[in-house]
Design a protein around this motif. Structure first.
Motif, PDB file in Angstrom:
ATOM      1  N   THR A 195       0.844  -1.200   0.000  1.00  0.00           N
ATOM      2  CA  THR A 195       0.000   0.000   0.000  1.00  0.00           C
ATOM      3  C   THR A 195       0.874   1.243   0.000  1.00  0.00           C
ATOM      4  O   THR A 195       2.053   1.205   0.388  1.00  0.00           O
ATOM      5  CB  THR A 195      -0.919   0.039   1.237  1.00  0.00           C
ATOM      6  OG1 THR A 195      -0.111   0.071   2.424  1.00  0.00           O
ATOM      7  CG2 THR A 195      -1.844  -1.152   1.277  1.00  0.00           C
ATOM      8  N   SER A 196       0.285   2.348  -0.431  1.00  0.00           N
ATOM      9  CA  SER A 196       0.983   3.626  -0.421  1.00  0.00           C
ATOM     10  C   SER A 196      -0.053   4.743  -0.481  1.00  0.00           C
ATOM     11  O   SER A 196      -1.252   4.487  -0.653  1.00  0.00           O
ATOM     12  CB  SER A 196       1.946   3.726  -1.609  1.00  0.00           C
ATOM     13  OG  SER A 196       2.736   4.905  -1.529  1.00  0.00           O
ATOM     14  N   VAL A 197       0.407   5.959  -0.355  1.00  0.00           N
ATOM     15  CA  VAL A 197      -0.445   7.140  -0.476  1.00  0.00           C
ATOM     16  C   VAL A 197       0.135   8.015  -1.579  1.00  0.00           C
ATOM     17  O   VAL A 197       1.346   8.277  -1.598  1.00  0.00           O
ATOM     18  CB  VAL A 197      -0.531   7.923   0.850  1.00  0.00           C
ATOM     19  CG1 VAL A 197      -1.315   9.217   0.662  1.00  0.00           C
ATOM     20  CG2 VAL A 197      -1.175   7.071   1.937  1.00  0.00           C
ATOM     21  N   ILE A 198      -0.729   8.448  -2.504  1.00  0.00           N
ATOM     22  CA  ILE A 198      -0.282   9.297  -3.609  1.00  0.00           C
ATOM     23  C   ILE A 198      -1.213  10.497  -3.745  1.00  0.00           C
ATOM     24  O   ILE A 198      -2.329  10.485  -3.226  1.00  0.00           O
ATOM     25  CB  ILE A 198      -0.248   8.532  -4.949  1.00  0.00           C
ATOM     26  CG1 ILE A 198      -1.663   8.107  -5.362  1.00  0.00           C
ATOM     27  CG2 ILE A 198       0.687   7.330  -4.862  1.00  0.00           C
ATOM     28  CD1 ILE A 198      -1.749   7.570  -6.787  1.00  0.00           C
ATOM     29  N   THR A 199      -0.750  11.517  -4.420  1.00  0.00           N
ATOM     30  CA  THR A 199      -1.610  12.627  -4.833  1.00  0.00           C
ATOM     31  C   THR A 199      -1.901  12.480  -6.322  1.00  0.00           C
ATOM     32  O   THR A 199      -1.085  11.939  -7.074  1.00  0.00           O
ATOM     33  CB  THR A 199      -0.947  13.989  -4.571  1.00  0.00           C
ATOM     34  OG1 THR A 199       0.297  14.059  -5.297  1.00  0.00           O
ATOM     35  CG2 THR A 199      -0.677  14.179  -3.083  1.00  0.00           C
ATOM     36  N   ALA A 200      -3.060  12.949  -6.729  1.00  0.00           N
ATOM     37  CA  ALA A 200      -3.426  12.902  -8.147  1.00  0.00           C
ATOM     38  C   ALA A 200      -4.345  14.067  -8.453  1.00  0.00           C
ATOM     39  O   ALA A 200      -5.072  14.548  -7.571  1.00  0.00           O
ATOM     40  CB  ALA A 200      -4.112  11.579  -8.486  1.00  0.00           C
ATOM     41  N   THR A 201      -4.300  14.520  -9.677  1.00  0.00           N
ATOM     42  CA  THR A 201      -5.184  15.576 -10.130  1.00  0.00           C
ATOM     43  C   THR A 201      -6.199  15.004 -11.108  1.00  0.00           C
ATOM     44  O   THR A 201      -6.005  13.922 -11.669  1.00  0.00           O
ATOM     45  CB  THR A 201      -4.395  16.715 -10.804  1.00  0.00           C
ATOM     46  OG1 THR A 201      -3.631  16.171 -11.894  1.00  0.00           O
ATOM     47  CG2 THR A 201      -3.435  17.364  -9.822  1.00  0.00           C
ATOM     48  N   ALA A 202      -7.296  15.723 -11.289  1.00  0.00           N
ATOM     49  CA  ALA A 202      -8.363  15.257 -12.167  1.00  0.00           C
ATOM     50  C   ALA A 202      -7.810  14.897 -13.545  1.00  0.00           C
ATOM     51  O   ALA A 202      -6.995  15.631 -14.109  1.00  0.00           O
ATOM     52  CB  ALA A 202      -9.448  16.319 -12.285  1.00  0.00           C
ATOM     53  N   ASN A 203      -8.244  13.745 -14.055  1.00  0.00           N
ATOM     54  CA  ASN A 203      -7.880  13.194 -15.358  1.00  0.00           C
ATOM     55  C   ASN A 203      -6.526  12.488 -15.386  1.00  0.00           C
ATOM     56  O   ASN A 203      -6.107  12.019 -16.458  1.00  0.00           O
ATOM     57  CB  ASN A 203      -7.938  14.266 -16.460  1.00  0.00           C
ATOM     58  CG  ASN A 203      -9.335  14.822 -16.623  1.00  0.00           C
ATOM     59  OD1 ASN A 203     -10.310  14.079 -16.636  1.00  0.00           O
ATOM     60  ND2 ASN A 203      -9.437  16.144 -16.730  1.00  0.00           N
ATOM     61  N   ASP A 204      -5.856  12.383 -14.235  1.00  0.00           N
ATOM     62  CA  ASP A 204      -4.644  11.565 -14.190  1.00  0.00           C
ATOM     63  C   ASP A 204      -4.993  10.100 -14.446  1.00  0.00           C
ATOM     64  O   ASP A 204      -6.036   9.605 -13.993  1.00  0.00           O
ATOM     65  CB  ASP A 204      -3.977  11.667 -12.813  1.00  0.00           C
ATOM     66  CG  ASP A 204      -3.070  12.877 -12.681  1.00  0.00           C
ATOM     67  OD1 ASP A 204      -2.811  13.541 -13.703  1.00  0.00           O
ATOM     68  OD2 ASP A 204      -2.617  13.150 -11.548  1.00  0.00           O
ATOM     69  N   LEU A 205      -4.114   9.411 -15.156  1.00  0.00           N
ATOM     70  CA  LEU A 205      -4.244   7.971 -15.361  1.00  0.00           C
ATOM     71  C   LEU A 205      -3.236   7.266 -14.462  1.00  0.00           C
ATOM     72  O   LEU A 205      -2.020   7.418 -14.635  1.00  0.00           O
ATOM     73  CB  LEU A 205      -3.996   7.610 -16.827  1.00  0.00           C
ATOM     74  CG  LEU A 205      -5.042   8.103 -17.833  1.00  0.00           C
ATOM     75  CD1 LEU A 205      -4.596   7.782 -19.260  1.00  0.00           C
ATOM     76  CD2 LEU A 205      -6.405   7.489 -17.556  1.00  0.00           C
ATOM     77  N   ILE A 206      -3.743   6.537 -13.483  1.00  0.00           N
ATOM     78  CA  ILE A 206      -2.899   5.809 -12.539  1.00  0.00           C
ATOM     79  C   ILE A 206      -2.921   4.327 -12.923  1.00  0.00           C
ATOM     80  O   ILE A 206      -3.994   3.724 -13.005  1.00  0.00           O
ATOM     81  CB  ILE A 206      -3.402   5.979 -11.095  1.00  0.00           C
ATOM     82  CG1 ILE A 206      -3.532   7.460 -10.738  1.00  0.00           C
ATOM     83  CG2 ILE A 206      -2.479   5.252 -10.125  1.00  0.00           C
ATOM     84  CD1 ILE A 206      -2.236   8.243 -10.817  1.00  0.00           C
TER      85      ILE A 206
END
Length: 232
Positions: A195-206
């Motif tokens: 597990t981990s914690v990430i930041t993402a912005t709208a429309n990011d593809l993870i």
């Protein structure tokens, strides 16, 4: 509409002192706009998700009823937010395999996307997440996300075999959920997760990808899973 125009005209001279009201009651001193009714509803602008996202430079605090997701949305400093969601938005994908599947393809030190698609969704908040392709999730709202992933193999050979679970934003590796070298003494079941914690912005593809250095020889999967939860 005639009544509204007349009322606004009549109340304009006192606007600086009281604000605007559509009510049989006196307008509250703390309100700039006060609506009162026991028989009619307030209806904000109604539109599709695509139309909402196409609004040019919306003000923070703007309200829209999103017909695509049947929910009320507010614009904040991090983008449009579904104010109808009362629990953390999440997406979970899982797939179990029968024996003899050769589902774990590999070539040494090559990242392969998890073989999970929309048909493998166990639960999802579609206003926030969209599974677009193998092991890939489109994030529709900016924020902070708890991410997890794992996979297991039924016939991993003996010896030292390198393995990785990596997280990508687009085509950029942004972190590891698991990384190491196996040390089995005989062919056996094996698995890893993290597990981990990430930041993402709208429309990011993870995307979630794995490495298993078995010289290109496919292996049998027991399961693959992915989880994402928006925590802020």
């Amino acid at each position: 509409m005639k009544y509204l125009y007349l009322f606004l005209f009549a109340s304009f001279t006192s606007f600086a002192q009281t604000g605007i009201g559509i009510s049989s009651q006196e307008v509250n001193a703390g309100a700039i706009l006060q609506l009162e009714s026991t028989t009619k509803a307030f209806v904000p602008p109604r539109m599709s998700d695509a139309q909402m996202l196409a609004i040019a430079s919306p003000l923070i605090g703007s309200l829209v009823y999103n017909l695509t997701y049947d929910s009320l949305y507010m614009y904040t400093n991090t983008g449009w937010k579904n104010v109808s969601i009362t629990v953390n938005a999440s997406v979970v994908l899982n797939k179990s395999y029968a024996t003899g599947n050769d589902a774990v393809t590999n070539s040494d030190n090559n990242y392969v996307k998890f073989p999970l698609v929309s048909a493998d969704i166990q639960t999802n908040t579609p206003a926030v997440f969209e599974v677009t392709s193998n092991g890939t999730v489109k994030v529709k709202e900016s924020g902070i996300f708890l991410v997890s992933a794992g996979f297991s193999i039924s016939n991993l050979p003996a010896g030292n075999i390198k393995y990785i679970i990596g997280i990508y934003r687009g085509e950029t590796l942004i972190g590891y959920l698991s990384r190491g070298v196996t040390a089995l003494t005989a062919t056996d079941e094996w698995g890893t997760s993290g597990t981990s914690v990430i930041t993402a912005t709208a429309n990011d593809l993870i995307s979630f990808r794995y490495v298993i250095n078995n010289g290109g020889v496919p292996l049998d999967a027991i399961f693959f899973n992915i989880g994402m939860t928006k925590i802020k």
